[in-house]
Structures are given as C-alpha cells and as structure tokens.
Write an enzyme that holds these catalytic residues in place. Structure first.
Site, PDB file in Angstrom:
ATOM      1  NE  ARG A 132      -3.032   2.699   2.693  1.00 54.69           N
ATOM      2  CZ  ARG A 132      -3.213   3.438   3.770  1.00 54.69           C
ATOM      3  NH1 ARG A 132      -2.670   3.089   4.900  1.00 54.69           N
ATOM      4  NH2 ARG A 132      -3.942   4.518   3.710  1.00 54.69           N
ATOM      5  CG  HIS A 155     -10.004   6.675   3.104  1.00 53.89           C
ATOM      6  ND1 HIS A 155     -10.738   7.684   3.692  1.00 53.89           N
ATOM      7  CD2 HIS A 155      -9.150   6.223   4.035  1.00 53.89           C
ATOM      8  CE1 HIS A 155     -10.329   7.839   4.945  1.00 53.89           C
ATOM      9  NE2 HIS A 155      -9.362   6.977   5.186  1.00 53.89           N
ATOM     10  CG  HIS A 169     -13.290   4.807   4.421  1.00 52.76           C
ATOM     11  ND1 HIS A 169     -12.754   3.595   4.069  1.00 52.76           N
ATOM     12  CD2 HIS A 169     -12.594   5.203   5.511  1.00 52.76           C
ATOM     13  CE1 HIS A 169     -11.778   3.271   4.894  1.00 52.76           C
ATOM     14  NE2 HIS A 169     -11.662   4.241   5.788  1.00 52.76           N
ATOM     15  CG  LEU A 170     -18.649   7.301   7.546  1.00 55.34           C
ATOM     16  CD1 LEU A 170     -20.040   7.428   8.153  1.00 55.34           C
ATOM     17  CD2 LEU A 170     -18.186   8.643   6.982  1.00 55.34           C
ATOM     18  CG  ASN A 189      -9.345   7.003  14.255  1.00 58.45           C
ATOM     19  OD1 ASN A 189      -9.837   7.946  14.884  1.00 58.45           O
ATOM     20  ND2 ASN A 189      -8.717   6.008  14.819  1.00 58.45           N
ATOM     21  NE  ARG A 246      -6.611  12.704   9.757  1.00 55.79           N
ATOM     22  CZ  ARG A 246      -6.658  11.694   8.905  1.00 55.79           C
ATOM     23  NH1 ARG A 246      -7.145  11.859   7.692  1.00 55.79           N
ATOM     24  NH2 ARG A 246      -6.221  10.508   9.258  1.00 55.79           N
ATOM     25  CG  ASP A 302     -13.381   4.723  20.122  1.00 50.41           C
ATOM     26  OD1 ASP A 302     -14.602   4.524  19.960  1.00 50.41           O
ATOM     27  OD2 ASP A 302     -12.525   3.846  19.948  1.00 50.41           O
ATOM     28  N   GLY A 348     -14.608   1.646  10.413  1.00 51.68           N
ATOM     29  CA  GLY A 348     -14.962   1.466  11.822  1.00 51.68           C
ATOM     30  C   GLY A 348     -16.318   2.025  12.235  1.00 51.68           C
ATOM     31  N   GLY A 373     -18.678   3.500  10.109  1.00 51.94           N
ATOM     32  CA  GLY A 373     -19.695   3.118   9.120  1.00 51.94           C
ATOM     33  C   GLY A 373     -20.183   1.688   9.293  1.00 51.94           C
TER      34      GLY A 373
HETATM   35  P1  ADP Z   1      -8.768   3.831  10.827  1.00 49.00           P
HETATM   36  O1  ADP Z   1      -9.060   5.092  10.087  1.00 49.00           O
HETATM   37  O2  ADP Z   1      -7.794   4.011  11.953  1.00 49.00           O
HETATM   38  O3  ADP Z   1      -8.494   2.624   9.955  1.00 49.00           O
HETATM   39  P2  ADP Z   1     -11.161   2.411  11.558  1.00 49.00           P
HETATM   40  O4  ADP Z   1     -11.837   2.307  10.251  1.00 49.00           O
HETATM   41  O5  ADP Z   1     -10.598   1.160  12.150  1.00 49.00           O
HETATM   42  O6  ADP Z   1     -10.116   3.567  11.580  1.00 49.00           O
HETATM   43  O7  ADP Z   1     -12.216   3.029  12.599  1.00 49.00           O
HETATM   44  C1  ADP Z   1     -11.886   3.187  13.944  1.00 49.00           C
HETATM   45  C2  ADP Z   1     -13.011   3.926  14.642  1.00 49.00           C
HETATM   46  O8  ADP Z   1     -14.240   3.203  14.482  1.00 49.00           O
HETATM   47  C3  ADP Z   1     -12.826   4.016  16.153  1.00 49.00           C
HETATM   48  O9  ADP Z   1     -12.053   5.119  16.520  1.00 49.00           O
HETATM   49  C4  ADP Z   1     -14.242   4.171  16.615  1.00 49.00           C
HETATM   50  O10 ADP Z   1     -14.549   5.549  16.660  1.00 49.00           O
HETATM   51  C5  ADP Z   1     -15.091   3.531  15.555  1.00 49.00           C
HETATM   52  N1  ADP Z   1     -15.780   2.322  16.016  1.00 49.00           N
HETATM   53  C6  ADP Z   1     -15.339   1.056  16.047  1.00 49.00           C
HETATM   54  N2  ADP Z   1     -16.273   0.233  16.572  1.00 49.00           N
HETATM   55  C7  ADP Z   1     -17.335   0.989  16.886  1.00 49.00           C
HETATM   56  C8  ADP Z   1     -18.631   0.747  17.464  1.00 49.00           C
HETATM   57  N3  ADP Z   1     -19.018  -0.484  17.832  1.00 49.00           N
HETATM   58  N4  ADP Z   1     -19.445   1.806  17.643  1.00 49.00           N
HETATM   59  C9  ADP Z   1     -19.073   3.033  17.285  1.00 49.00           C
HETATM   60  N5  ADP Z   1     -17.886   3.330  16.726  1.00 49.00           N
HETATM   61  C10 ADP Z   1     -17.029   2.339  16.545  1.00 49.00           C
END
Ligand code: ADP
Length: 400
Positions: A91, A180, A208-209, A211, A241, A283, A331, A333
């Site tokens: 990547r 992304h 794509h929701l 971090n 951000r 989070d 995460g 989404g």
């Molecule tokens: P990254 O951009 O680091 O790859 P991810 O796609 O892994 O991020 O998303 C991480 C975020 O997803 C966490 O910071 C959290 O806010 C959110 N998340 C994960 N599980 C849950 C859940 N069960 N409920 C709400 N938010 C969650």
C-alpha cells in the site's frame, strides 16, 4: 499464487498472506512500536490462536524480517519458504498525478514515488521503507504498489482544482487528490454485486467513516468527486481532524494563540474533529457513552459529524443527478448503528429510507434500507488488503 500484502505506517506495519487462486486469507498480523521500546509482532494463522512476540526492531527492515519469519514458522506459518510467495503488494498512500492504477515496482516507479514524498511526508516515507526492506529480503520477488490516490484520478478538473492562483497547481501540484481510494473502489464494486447490477449502470455514494473519514461520488464505476483533498485533512469531520474549515481560521488561531509555525497544522490534524468538539475522545464509542449520559459537547460532536456527512451526500446527489446506493464502511460506518441512523434520518424526499430494524447490525454485508426505499443503503465491511492482493496478482501472474 500466494501474495503477501504489506501496509507500512511510521511505527506500525500490517500484513496478510492470501492465496489468490481462491482469494483465501491464510494469515494476518500487525507489528507495532517499530523503532521504539517494546516493539511487538502479533501474528495470526487463520483458524489458530494469535501468537505474540516482543522483540527489538530498530527499523522497517527488521520488522519485515520478523514478518517473514512468522510467515514461514513451523507452527503458525503458512509457507515453507518465501519462494512460495509469488508477489508482494504494497500500500502506498500518494502517487500524485503520476499513477491512476496500481503498478509493478521498478526503479522508475520508485523514483516517481520519491518525488511524491513532499506531498505525503508522513505516509510515503514509511511506505517506501517497507518496499526497500522487502526488496532487500526478497530480491527476486516481484512487487506491486497500490495507491490510495489512484482511484480518484478520474475526477474531472472542476472537482480537483482549488480556486487559488493556477500557478500553484502547475508549480507545486496543489490540487485535490483524495484518499482511501482502495476502500471506496472495493465497496463500490461489492455494492454493484450485492445489487446484482453492473457498476457501469450505477451512481453510488461511498461513506468510508473511520478514524479518518471520506465520502466519494462514484458514477458508472468512476470516482467523480471525493471529500478529502490535497491532504487527508479536508472534507468530513474526523476523529481528530477538523475537515473543512474557513482557511482564514489558521492564521487567526496562530496569531491569537501565539503559535509557532506548524503548531496550527498539528491542532487541525490531531486535536480537532470529534475529539476537539467533545473534549472527550476521538473514539465514537466513548463519545456516544458520554452523550447518552447527557454530556452536551459529546452530543454536539455527533451532530456536527453527521451534519457534514449529510452535507456531502446531498452535494454528491446533485453532482450525479441522483443516487442508486449509499454505502457505509470502516470502523464507524460498519459498527455505529446510532450514527447511521442520524445520518440517514429524514431523507425520505430524496428516496433514502433506512430500515431501523435491519440497521441493527455490525460488520456484516447487509442491505439496511427499507424495501420501499428507492435508494439502497448498504453496509459493506471494507477489505483494502484483498484489493491490494487482487491488483498484485493481476499485474504479476503472467510475469516470467
Ligand atoms: P482507521 O481510520 O484508523 O483505519 P477504523 O476504520 O478502524 O479507523 O475506525 C476506527 C473507529 O471506528 C474508532 O475510533 C471508533 O470511533 C469507531 N468504532 C469502532 N467500533 C465501533 C462501534 N461499535 N461503535 C461506534 N464506533 C465504533
């Protein structure tokens, strides 16, 4: 053919080995704290318990050395020797305007990526370090670079040109690139499959929701707009951000708070977003817990986040003159039932109707819109590693 996928961050590294004859994941792992005290590799052969090893790793080369050992280990390895790995897919975050597709890594490609370091000073150097380490340890194995920016290269100029003096685009490459891309492409393709339609016939908005967060408008399989820009700071409100703000705020904060050069940038990247508004956490789980207990800033952070996602959904419906599917991934989404509910609430006039019962699902490919919703709302767990492995396999399978 077996493919090793490598995703190098500044102090961490994720990897997977996939058998691409049937697209089966064989093992995956994570190396953390590279170059720091307490460096650790966590390796998982699919179907077996995780294996953890704390071992000093001064740089990416040593880290990849441990990855290769784990992959060949007698007990939890998946190959007898590295000769069984037909190719490595890396990547790489930024390819500037140079590549709109994944490419076989050659000297020329490496030179072009070096030139992109300026555009992604935090991301491209560790990506390149990962490539160099693999090349040193597996000199005969072909390697492919898969770029976060590539999928967005189909954006028309009106989507990517900023309204600043045009010379800055010509001289410095200042334009919107988007990120992304591998995830947006993967979930758009999955959405078409799930809907049993050709991607060519669809208008899709992919959210794509995680971090980091971004939304893309995908018309006939091509990205025509995306919310991240010159850097991954633009667009949606994210974990830490700010996303879109009035650019005048940067100099204003700097003057009011007497900040040194670079600090304002740090604030917008690391101390803003839902963390900045809530003052609690980046989070969403923590913020939702606080919101449920009545914390008003936590409630506000969630509303501001959702407002921005809705804002982009509306904009992209206008840009595409309609939408057939809205996809949620990453995460938040994939897991955040409440957030999907707030985002999709009261969009019935646009033909978007969430099924509140079907929405009660996490991390599983599911259509979550009501049967009478003109627009399908689909939850699709992203799989960037599979996309990287696919491109790597396609590009290298016929090499001699
Ligand atoms: P990254 O951009 O680091 O790859 P991810 O796609 O892994 O991020 O998303 C991480 C975020 O997803 C966490 O910071 C959290 O806010 C959110 N998340 C994960 N599980 C849950 C859940 N069960 N409920 C709400 N938010 C969650």
């Amino acid at each position: 053919m077996k493919v090793l996928v490598i995703n190098c961050g500044s102090s961490s590294l994720k990897y997977q080995v996939l058998d691409m004859t049937n697209e089966v994941l064989l093992c995956k792992g994570l190396v953390e704290r590279i170059g720091m005290e307490g460096a650790v590799i966590t390796h998982e052969k699919i179907g077996m318990d995780k294996f953890k090893l704390v071992v000093p790793m001064k740089d990416h080369k040593e880290a990849i050395g441990h990855v290769l050992e784990a992959v060949q280990d007698e007990n939890h390895g998946v190959v007898k020797s590295m000769d069984e790995i037909g190719a490595v897919g890396h990547r790489v975050v930024h390819a500037g305007e140079k590549y709109a597709h994944s490419v076989l890594i050659t000297e020329e490609v490496l030179k072009a990526l070096e030139e992109c370091v300026e555009l992604a000073p935090l991301h491209n150097p560790p990506n390149l370090a990962g490539i160099a380490a693999c090349q040193a340890l597996m000199p005969k194995t072909p390697m492919v670079a898969v770029f976060d920016t590539a999928f967005h290269q189909t954006m028309p100029p009106e989507s990517y040109i900023y309204a600043i003096p045009y010379e800055y685009y010509q001289k410095h490459g200042i334009r919107r690139y988007g990120f992304h891309g591998t995830s947006h492409k993967y979930v758009a393709e999955r959405a078409a499959d799930i809907m049993n339609c050709a991607l060519d016939d669809l208008k899709i908005i992919t959210c794509h929701l995680g971090n980091g967060a971004s939304v893309s408008a995908i018309k006939r399989g091509k990205c025509i707009d995306t919310s991240m820009g010159f850097t991954p700071l633009e667009g949606l409100v994210m974990g830490t951000r700010s996303g879109d703000i009035d650019p005048a705020i940067v100099t204003y904060i700097r003057d009011k708070e007497n900040l040194e050069a670079g600090v304002a940038n740090d604030i917008l990247n690391k101390k803003s977003g839902v963390l900045g508004i809530s003052g609690i956490s980046s989070d969403f789980r923590d913020i939702e817990e606080a919101a449920a207990e009545g914390n008003e800033r936590a409630q506000l952070a969630l509303k501001v986040f959702a407002h921005k996602v809705r804002f982009y959904i509306g904009a992209y419906i206008a840009e595409m003159n309609g939408v057939d599917a809205i996809v949620f991934t990453a995460g938040v989404g994939e897991n955040d039932i409440e957030m999907r509910d707030i985002i999709c609430n009261d969009l019935g006039n646009l033909g978007i109707k969430l099924d509140l019962v079907k929405n009660k699902v996490r991390g599983k490919e599911t259509i979550i819109s009501r049967d009478d919703s003109r627009v399908k709302i689909i939850l699709i767990p992203t799989n960037e590693e599979l996309m990287i492995a696919r491109d790597t396999y396609d590009i290298t399978k016929n090499l001699k």
